[in-house]
Design a protein around this motif. Structure first.
Motif, mmCIF file in Angstrom:
data_model
loop_
_atom_site.group_PDB
_atom_site.id
_atom_site.type_symbol
_atom_site.label_atom_id
_atom_site.label_comp_id
_atom_site.label_asym_id
_atom_site.label_seq_id
_atom_site.Cartn_x
_atom_site.Cartn_y
_atom_site.Cartn_z
ATOM 1 N N ARG A 190 6.135 -42.460 33.957
ATOM 2 C CA ARG A 190 5.793 -43.340 32.827
ATOM 3 C C ARG A 190 6.888 -43.230 31.791
ATOM 4 N N LEU A 191 6.974 -44.208 30.906
ATOM 5 C CA LEU A 191 8.045 -44.232 29.922
ATOM 6 C C LEU A 191 7.763 -43.224 28.808
ATOM 7 N N PRO A 192 8.593 -42.180 28.673
ATOM 8 C CA PRO A 192 8.358 -41.184 27.626
ATOM 9 C C PRO A 192 8.607 -41.785 26.243
ATOM 10 N N PRO A 193 7.797 -41.420 25.254
ATOM 11 C CA PRO A 193 8.009 -41.930 23.896
ATOM 12 C C PRO A 193 9.416 -41.655 23.377
ATOM 13 N N GLY A 194 9.983 -40.507 23.755
ATOM 14 C CA GLY A 194 11.311 -40.146 23.287
ATOM 15 C C GLY A 194 12.423 -40.995 23.865
ATOM 16 N N LEU A 195 12.122 -41.782 24.886
ATOM 17 C CA LEU A 195 13.138 -42.640 25.494
ATOM 18 C C LEU A 195 13.003 -44.098 25.074
ATOM 19 N N ARG A 196 11.858 -44.460 24.528
ATOM 20 C CA ARG A 196 11.582 -45.878 24.291
ATOM 21 C C ARG A 196 12.649 -46.549 23.416
ATOM 22 N N ALA A 197 13.032 -45.893 22.313
ATOM 23 C CA ALA A 197 13.974 -46.515 21.377
ATOM 24 C C ALA A 197 15.378 -46.614 21.965
ATOM 25 N N ALA A 198 15.733 -45.678 22.850
ATOM 26 C CA ALA A 198 17.097 -45.643 23.384
ATOM 27 C C ALA A 198 17.254 -46.417 24.687
ATOM 28 N N THR A 199 16.144 -46.887 25.256
ATOM 29 C CA THR A 199 16.197 -47.523 26.568
ATOM 30 C C THR A 199 16.631 -48.986 26.466
ATOM 31 N N THR A 200 17.629 -49.339 27.251
ATOM 32 C CA THR A 200 18.116 -50.708 27.302
ATOM 33 C C THR A 200 17.259 -51.567 28.220
ATOM 34 N N LEU A 201 16.875 -51.012 29.358
ATOM 35 C CA LEU A 201 16.244 -51.798 30.417
ATOM 36 C C LEU A 201 15.244 -50.925 31.156
ATOM 37 N N VAL A 202 14.126 -51.527 31.560
ATOM 38 C CA VAL A 202 13.100 -50.823 32.322
ATOM 39 C C VAL A 202 12.811 -51.594 33.602
ATOM 40 N N TYR A 203 12.742 -50.853 34.712
ATOM 41 C CA TYR A 203 12.262 -51.395 35.981
ATOM 42 C C TYR A 203 11.033 -50.590 36.397
ATOM 43 N N GLU A 204 10.129 -51.251 37.107
ATOM 44 C CA GLU A 204 8.984 -50.535 37.664
ATOM 45 C C GLU A 204 8.820 -50.899 39.124
ATOM 46 N N LEU A 205 8.629 -49.874 39.941
ATOM 47 C CA LEU A 205 8.410 -50.063 41.371
ATOM 48 C C LEU A 205 6.949 -49.805 41.717
ATOM 49 N N ARG A 206 6.449 -50.596 42.651
ATOM 50 C CA ARG A 206 5.135 -50.346 43.228
ATOM 51 C C ARG A 206 5.235 -50.579 44.726
ATOM 52 N N ARG A 207 4.933 -49.541 45.474
ATOM 53 C CA ARG A 207 4.926 -49.611 46.940
ATOM 54 C C ARG A 207 6.242 -50.167 47.482
ATOM 55 N N GLY A 208 7.343 -49.695 46.912
ATOM 56 C CA GLY A 208 8.652 -50.049 47.439
ATOM 57 C C GLY A 208 9.187 -51.396 47.030
ATOM 58 N N ALA A 209 8.498 -52.078 46.105
ATOM 59 C CA ALA A 209 8.946 -53.392 45.643
ATOM 60 C C ALA A 209 8.997 -53.407 44.126
ATOM 61 N N LEU A 210 9.857 -54.248 43.588
ATOM 62 C CA LEU A 210 10.004 -54.350 42.144
ATOM 63 C C LEU A 210 8.814 -55.103 41.553
ATOM 64 N N ALA A 211 8.124 -54.453 40.590
ATOM 65 C CA ALA A 211 6.949 -55.072 39.966
ATOM 66 C C ALA A 211 7.222 -55.527 38.548
ATOM 67 N N PHE A 212 8.271 -54.982 37.914
ATOM 68 C CA PHE A 212 8.596 -55.358 36.535
ATOM 69 C C PHE A 212 10.055 -55.079 36.262
ATOM 70 N N SER A 213 10.675 -55.938 35.476
ATOM 71 C CA SER A 213 12.004 -55.664 34.928
ATOM 72 C C SER A 213 12.088 -56.330 33.566
ATOM 73 N N GLY A 214 12.595 -55.602 32.595
ATOM 74 C CA GLY A 214 12.685 -56.148 31.240
ATOM 75 C C GLY A 214 13.040 -55.062 30.245
ATOM 76 N N GLU A 215 12.930 -55.380 28.970
ATOM 77 C CA GLU A 215 13.239 -54.418 27.923
ATOM 78 C C GLU A 215 12.045 -53.504 27.664
ATOM 79 N N ALA A 216 12.343 -52.325 27.103
ATOM 80 C CA ALA A 216 11.296 -51.336 26.880
ATOM 81 C C ALA A 216 10.194 -51.882 25.976
ATOM 82 N N ALA A 217 10.546 -52.720 25.018
ATOM 83 C CA ALA A 217 9.561 -53.266 24.087
ATOM 84 C C ALA A 217 8.520 -54.147 24.776
ATOM 85 N N GLU A 218 8.857 -54.620 25.980
ATOM 86 C CA GLU A 218 7.927 -55.477 26.717
ATOM 87 C C GLU A 218 6.879 -54.664 27.478
ATOM 88 N N ARG A 219 7.083 -53.341 27.580
ATOM 89 C CA ARG A 219 6.146 -52.494 28.311
ATOM 90 C C ARG A 219 4.926 -52.170 27.470
#
Length: 219
Positions: A190-219
């Protein structure tokens, strides 16, 4: 920000990875830009660790490509990728347990000085004569992450960097990683609070496939 077709950073393109009859990645495309921090989220079994290994070259692709700074490195060995500046810090077996902390740091620094690791993690100074295999989980993570600090890597791939650490040391670790002059990909459940401000981009995988891609603020 560069997309998967950009020349900066490192990318997977339609990557598939198989472990025997099991396909662990199903055509995953993602791009880790040359600047900023990218976070890859996923529960255990989602393919998160496999993405890191595929980028590092420690598991082969059955299909797709790995592109680094615009060049196809799919068939480049893990050793050659490391020699060119890629550092993988796995979530386990990331240190030489039979060697002392001093010896591990010496190897990470290529025989040079390793004071930068002791500045980052002063606790390691007290542990220099200890064998790495006798350290606690958090201490082993500190030692493992020192590799990324000492190697001056161009690409740093880290699986659950703060595992076993106290909140204060975890916060220090995220600050160190976000301060690196490198392409940085951090894998977490999961996205740690300490990384949220510094993160440029977030991806999320579910069962080997991409389920999300976007900026941390969208999570």
């Amino acid at each position: 920000m560069s997309g998967p077709g950009g020349t900066g950073g490192i990318s997977l393109r339609r990557a598939r990875v198989r472990y025997g009859s099991l396909e662990a990645l199903h055509g995953v495309t993602l791009h880790v830009p040359a600047s900023g921090v990218t976070v890859l989220l996923g529960r255990n079994g989602s393919g998160r660790t496999t993405v890191l290994r595929a980028l590092a070259g420690t598991v082969p692709l059955s299909r797709g490509a790995v592109v680094w700074d615009g060049a196809d490195v799919t068939h480049l060995s893990a050793y050659e990728r490391a020699r060119r500046g890629l550092c993988l810090v796995p979530d386990s077996r990331a240190v030489f347990g039979s060697l002392t902390v001093r010896e591990n740091l010496g190897l990470a620094a290529g025989g040079g000085p390793f004071e930068a690791a002791l500045d980052a993690y002063p606790r390691l100074g007290d542990l220099l004569p200890r064998r790495a295999g006798t350290l606690s989980g958090g201490e082993r993570r500190m030692l493992a992450l020192s590799r990324a600090l000492l190697a001056r890597a161009r690409v740093v791939l880290v699986d659950e960097p703060a595992q076993g650490m106290s909140p204060a040391i975890a916060s220090r670790t995220y600050d160190l990683l976000t301060g690196l002059d490198a392409t940085v990909l951090i894998a977490e459940q999961r996205l740690p609070p300490g990384l949220r401000a510094a993160t440029t981009l977030v991806y999320e995988l579910r069962r080997g496939a991409l389920a999300f891609s976007g900026e941390a603020a969208e999570r």
